[in-house]
Scaffold this active site. Structure first.
Site, mmCIF file in Angstrom:
data_model
loop_
_atom_site.group_PDB
_atom_site.id
_atom_site.type_symbol
_atom_site.label_atom_id
_atom_site.label_comp_id
_atom_site.label_asym_id
_atom_site.label_seq_id
_atom_site.Cartn_x
_atom_site.Cartn_y
_atom_site.Cartn_z
ATOM 1 N N HIS A 175 5.666 -1.662 0.249
ATOM 2 C CA HIS A 175 5.288 -1.376 1.362
ATOM 3 C C HIS A 175 4.873 -2.868 1.932
ATOM 4 O O HIS A 175 3.027 -3.236 1.088
ATOM 5 C CB HIS A 175 3.709 -0.693 0.446
ATOM 6 C CG HIS A 175 2.551 -0.764 1.009
ATOM 7 N ND1 HIS A 175 2.354 0.586 1.384
ATOM 8 C CD2 HIS A 175 1.848 -1.013 2.757
ATOM 9 C CE1 HIS A 175 0.771 0.671 1.673
ATOM 10 N NE2 HIS A 175 1.027 -0.165 2.555
ATOM 11 N N GLU A 180 7.069 1.679 2.964
ATOM 12 C CA GLU A 180 5.732 2.294 4.352
ATOM 13 C C GLU A 180 4.512 1.549 3.887
ATOM 14 O O GLU A 180 4.508 0.178 3.877
ATOM 15 C CB GLU A 180 4.894 3.415 2.623
ATOM 16 C CG GLU A 180 4.994 2.586 1.381
ATOM 17 C CD GLU A 180 3.781 3.423 0.605
ATOM 18 O OE1 GLU A 180 4.885 4.505 -0.042
ATOM 19 O OE2 GLU A 180 3.422 3.210 -0.392
ATOM 20 N N HIS A 207 0.128 8.097 -5.097
ATOM 21 C CA HIS A 207 -0.468 7.315 -5.966
ATOM 22 C C HIS A 207 -1.520 7.750 -6.655
ATOM 23 O O HIS A 207 -2.116 9.374 -7.403
ATOM 24 C CB HIS A 207 -1.360 7.110 -4.404
ATOM 25 C CG HIS A 207 -2.885 6.225 -4.127
ATOM 26 N ND1 HIS A 207 -2.814 5.508 -3.791
ATOM 27 C CD2 HIS A 207 -3.428 5.738 -4.673
ATOM 28 C CE1 HIS A 207 -3.030 4.223 -3.566
ATOM 29 N NE2 HIS A 207 -4.237 4.713 -4.833
#
Length: 256
Positions: free
Chosen positions: A48, A79, A209
């Site tokens: 990310h 991401e 997450h």
């Protein structure tokens, strides 16, 4: 409800990069740790990149992309905020995606100064702007996933926009599980309903997450779960048990 036959494990390498960035040099080596994860059984790697480069740096993205090419069947997932523009030597999020053409790009409604991802897209507001980006990524052969809350109406909108998958934001699930909240069953039913809706309309389902060794097996009860992206907890567990064993342990849960 039976478990999915298999859920792919994509290891998020952000925390490895965060540790490296706390000192000069390249220790720990993010690419070497990515290879360790693959050899230990991970199905893919996730990064990310953010403009402040607090963890993953552009060079990591390019080098990890080359690493994954050496392992057929392993996927690379990038991401992040699709609107993150060039800043210093950060070339911009979409430029990175265009350069390496990962197997999957997960678009996340982050701001540049956000500590971590903490909510899904509201597609009533964001959909019109996202749709051409989804087409753009499809044109270069990239599968597109949208980071979403467990809201069946929003998931239907994701399908209408042309997304291939959604990634359910599992932070609230993990918090409720840890605290044994009174509303846990109601909250989990929202995730179940979201998964059922995804199956019904033909959009793939990912999740991520704060999933960990305590809550992952229960979450796998949602139907059709194709992939989980796990980084923070897996890195912490690796301190205690070693990285290969940590990856293997998560992989076992994903395959059970």
């Amino acid at each position: 409800m039976s478990f999915s036959n298999k859920t792919a494990l994509s290891v998020n390498l952000n925390k490895i990069a965060l540790i490296r960035n706390s000192r000069p040099g390249n220790y720990p080596d993010v690419v070497a740790h990515g290879e360790t994860c693959i050899r230990a059984g991970a199905d893919g790697l996730t990064v990310h990149p953010r403009p402040d480069q607090r963890h993953i740096r552009p060079r990591d993205v390019y080098e990890l992309s080359e690493l994954v090419k050496s392992f057929p069947g392993i996927e690379f997932n990038i991401e992040g905020n699709p609107y993150a523009e060039a800043m210093g030597d950060f070339p911009g999020f979409l430029k990175l995606v265009h350069d390496v053409r990962p197997h999957q790009c997960t678009l996340v409604p982050d701001s540049n100064d956000q500590l971590t991802s903490d909510h899904g897209f509201n597609l009533h507001l964001a959909g019109k702007k996202l749709q051409p980006l989804i087409r753009e990524l499809h044109d270069i052969g990239v599968r597109v996933s949208l980071f979403m809350d467990p809201d069946t109406e929003q998931i239907s909108l994701a399908k209408e926009l042309g997304a291939d998958r959604i990634e359910l934001y599992t932070g609230p699930y993990a918090e409720a599980y840890k605290n044994n909240d009174d509303n846990f069953n109601t909250l989990f039913q929202a995730y179940m309903s979201a998964a059922i809706q995804a199956q019904k309309i033909g959009i793939g389902l990912n999740a991520g997450h704060d999933l960990n060794l305590e809550n992952l097996a229960h979450f796998r009860k949602v139907p059709g779960l194709l992939e989980v992206s796990i980084g923070h907890a897996l890195t912490v567990d690796a301190i205690a048990m070693g990285l290969p064993k940590a990856v293997h342990t998560y992989k076992t849960i994903c395959s059970s």
